[in-house]
Each structure stands twice: as structure tokens, then as C-alpha cells.
Motif scaffolding. Sequence first.
Motif, PDB file in Angstrom:
ATOM      1  N   LEU A   1      -7.332   1.623   3.823  1.00 14.72           N
ATOM      2  CA  LEU A   1      -6.145   1.199   4.567  1.00 14.72           C
ATOM      3  C   LEU A   1      -4.928   2.047   4.202  1.00 14.72           C
ATOM      4  CD1 LEU A   1      -6.435  -2.704   4.526  1.00 14.72           C
ATOM      5  CD2 LEU A   1      -6.911  -1.153   6.415  1.00 14.72           C
ATOM      6  N   ARG A   2      -4.810   2.390   2.918  1.00 14.20           N
ATOM      7  CA  ARG A   2      -3.680   3.223   2.499  1.00 14.20           C
ATOM      8  C   ARG A   2      -3.749   4.596   3.166  1.00 14.20           C
ATOM      9  NH1 ARG A   2      -4.245   2.866  -2.581  1.00 14.20           N
ATOM     10  NH2 ARG A   2      -2.576   1.359  -2.992  1.00 14.20           N
TER      11      ARG A   2
ATOM     12  N   LEU B   1       0.820  -1.206   0.000  1.00 14.55           N
ATOM     13  CA  LEU B   1       0.000   0.000   0.000  1.00 14.55           C
ATOM     14  C   LEU B   1       0.857   1.262   0.000  1.00 14.55           C
ATOM     15  CD1 LEU B   1      -2.748  -1.065   2.577  1.00 14.55           C
ATOM     16  CD2 LEU B   1      -2.998  -0.853   0.100  1.00 14.55           C
ATOM     17  N   LEU B   2       1.996   1.215   0.681  1.00 13.90           N
ATOM     18  CA  LEU B   2       2.870   2.379   0.753  1.00 13.90           C
ATOM     19  C   LEU B   2       3.617   2.632  -0.559  1.00 13.90           C
ATOM     20  CD1 LEU B   2       4.415   1.902   4.326  1.00 13.90           C
ATOM     21  CD2 LEU B   2       2.657   3.549   3.642  1.00 13.90           C
ATOM     22  N   LEU B   3       4.043   1.548  -1.207  1.00 14.96           N
ATOM     23  CA  LEU B   3       4.928   1.683  -2.365  1.00 14.96           C
ATOM     24  C   LEU B   3       4.190   1.635  -3.706  1.00 14.96           C
ATOM     25  CD1 LEU B   3       7.845  -0.654  -1.171  1.00 14.96           C
ATOM     26  CD2 LEU B   3       7.640   1.829  -0.913  1.00 14.96           C
ATOM     27  N   ASN B   4       2.955   1.190  -3.700  1.00 12.62           N
ATOM     28  CA  ASN B   4       2.247   0.990  -4.965  1.00 12.62           C
ATOM     29  C   ASN B   4       2.100   2.275  -5.789  1.00 12.62           C
ATOM     30  OD1 ASN B   4       0.781  -1.028  -6.632  1.00 12.62           O
ATOM     31  ND2 ASN B   4      -0.933   0.373  -6.297  1.00 12.62           N
TER      32      ASN B   4
ATOM     33  N   LYS C   1     -12.127  12.496   6.864  1.00 13.26           N
ATOM     34  CA  LYS C   1     -13.291  11.784   7.381  1.00 13.26           C
ATOM     35  C   LYS C   1     -13.521  10.474   6.640  1.00 13.26           C
ATOM     36  CE  LYS C   1     -14.265  15.184  10.161  1.00 13.26           C
ATOM     37  NZ  LYS C   1     -14.145  15.043  11.627  1.00 13.26           N
ATOM     38  N   THR C   2     -12.468   9.981   5.963  1.00 13.27           N
ATOM     39  CA  THR C   2     -12.626   8.779   5.146  1.00 13.27           C
ATOM     40  C   THR C   2     -13.046   7.572   5.969  1.00 13.27           C
ATOM     41  OG1 THR C   2     -10.915   9.615   3.676  1.00 13.27           O
ATOM     42  CG2 THR C   2     -11.479   7.296   3.463  1.00 13.27           C
ATOM     43  N   LEU C   3     -12.402   7.370   7.118  1.00 13.97           N
ATOM     44  CA  LEU C   3     -12.684   6.184   7.922  1.00 13.97           C
ATOM     45  C   LEU C   3     -14.021   6.290   8.620  1.00 13.97           C
ATOM     46  CD1 LEU C   3      -9.165   5.530   9.466  1.00 13.97           C
ATOM     47  CD2 LEU C   3     -10.135   4.669   7.341  1.00 13.97           C
ATOM     48  N   ASN C   4     -14.378   7.486   9.100  1.00 17.22           N
ATOM     49  CA  ASN C   4     -15.679   7.712   9.721  1.00 17.22           C
ATOM     50  C   ASN C   4     -15.964   6.691  10.826  1.00 17.22           C
ATOM     51  OD1 ASN C   4     -18.113   9.025  10.130  1.00 17.22           O
ATOM     52  ND2 ASN C   4     -19.205   7.814   8.594  1.00 17.22           N
TER      53      ASN C   4
END
Length: 352
Positions: free
Chosen positions: A192-193, A41-44, A284-287
Amino acid sequence: MRIRAYRTSIILGFVSALLISAFWYTQQLAFIIFLSLLLNLLLNPLVDKLSRKLPRGLAAGLVMFFFLLAGTAILTLVSSNFLPTFTRFIREFPHIAAKLQDTWIVYGPSFLKDELDTLWESLRDASLDALKGSMTLMFSAFSKFIDMVIIFFVTFYLLKDGEKIKSYLAGLFPHQDNKRVMRLFNNILGALRIYICGQMAICCITATVVFLYFTIRNLPYASVFAVVSGVAEFIPVLGPTVASAFGVLLTATTSPLTALQTAGFYLVLTQVNHNLVMPNIIGKTLNLHPIAIILGVVLGGELLGAAGMFLAVPIIVICKLVIADIYLARQQDMEKMKTSRWLSKPTEEDRP
């Protein structure tokens, strides 16, 4: 209720429960997969940019190579300051605890002296064992060379063939739900990213600010408090609170005024992180409600210890998105059923 109509939702729920239970029954394998996914997720995004000009496999290899170089350089730089300070802190911790106990006896209520004597003895022994254990764990992590190699190769293939793997997994579901499953995969990975990148940014900011504060104030163990405060940010709500209490207690051995000033510093830092930095980075993505986070962190700690507290929020995010997807699919199916029933009703012209 037609079970066949909801088979995709049932499969998604079952697979999610199976993956979460894997952290309990097969922890080593689960953590290898999770850490590989984390690095992916970090490097993609970097691999996506390079793959526009280079073959995907070559782009993934170059990104992994430079990531390892950068990680080794940062680790060497941090360890050169942190490890000596941490070793000295462990060696001097019994003396620090005794001094803190004496400070509390002088300024605290006298009727609690006997109870506090017992409490400090237990705390000093338990803390020393915990610090020694954490150092042993840190060195043992470096010794797990095979696991690191496995994580490296798994991450490389996730970067190289991630889209193919997602398409293959989505193809295992009924054909009419392929787009729905792909959308769910992308939503989970995107959330998650955002969470992981945001937490890493907050971790680095917090560690840097704490290090500068302790260095400018000429307080001891600056790198130890910086690392503790930075790592604690990965455990939402509870982590920063414990790290702040830890810093305030140990600076009380210098003077009560210094402890009070440090408490004010941690209070301002926590408020800035949670009310300014975190909303702007994670948004507010995770909410997620704070109560859900706290209960999830406590439950994760009971089941898997510190690792469970770290994994609590990502697991809650996955469960939330899966449940929301299942609920949305059911609502859409019910709307289709209502529409089909309404269309099937005979009109006045059709009646004899």
C-alpha cells in the motif's frame, strides 16, 4: 479437511471481508480509518528516522506538526489560483458547452444534429450540476473539522504505537502463526505504501505537466485541467482516459487544430506515465492485471461512487495478498502432510 489446521486462514479471510464491507455499511468510520492509515504510511518513514534520536511520541508529534504546516501552505498556494479559476469555469461552462455544440454541428455529420442537440442539452445540465456539486463537496470537506481532528489523532497514535498495534493484532491469532500474520501485515502495508506514494508522485507530475502545457499554450483554465488530470490519476486506467477526453473536448472550443494537438499531448503524457514513470516508481510490486484493475474500478464505482473507484486498487491489493498468503499456507501444510506420511511408511528393514 481439518478445519482447525486452517483456522488462521479462515479468520484472515473473514476479517478481510468484514473490513471491506465496512466501507459499505459504516462509510464515515471506514474512511477515517483509511485516511489515517494513508497518512501513517506516508509519514512513518520520517518518524522511523527521527525516532533513532528522539522518543517515538515526540518524533511522531514533530512530523505531524510540520506535515500540517506544509499541507496548509500548499493548499493555500493551490487554492489562490485554483478556486478563482474553478469558479469562473463553472460560471462560463454553459457558454463553453454551447460553443462546443456549435463547433460539432459545423464539423460533424448533419444527420446526427437532432440527436446531438438532445445529448448536449443533457450533458450541459448534468455537467453543470456535477461541477457545482463537486465544489460544494470541496467546501463541505473543509467544514468537517471534527473528522479532521479525529484523523489527526488516529494518525498520531498509529505513528507512535503502530508496531505495538500490529503485534497485538498478530497475538490474537494462534501462537504458531504469529510470524505468518506479522509478515502478512508488513506485506500489505508495504504494498500500500508503494502504491500510494507512487500514485501521489504520478498525480503531482501529471498536474504539473498539464498546467505547464495549458499555460505555455495560453489556453484557459490551466489550473482546472491540471487538478482534474492529477486527481484522475488516482483512478487507474479509467481516470486518465476521462480526464484526457475532458481536456480535448473543451479545447475544441478554441479550434479543431488545438484539440488535435491537445489529444496528442494527452496521448504522449499517458504513455509516458504508464510505460515509464509508473513502472519505475511502483515497479512490479503489485503485479495486477489491467483487467482486474478495470473491473475493480467499475465495481467500486457502482458500489461507492468516486470513492469506490479510488479505493478499488488498494482493496484488490489487500485481497490478493490475503489470498496468496492463504494459498501458500495451504501448500506448506500439504507438503508437511506428505512428508509426514512418507516418513511414517515402514521401510524394508522394519518389515518382519
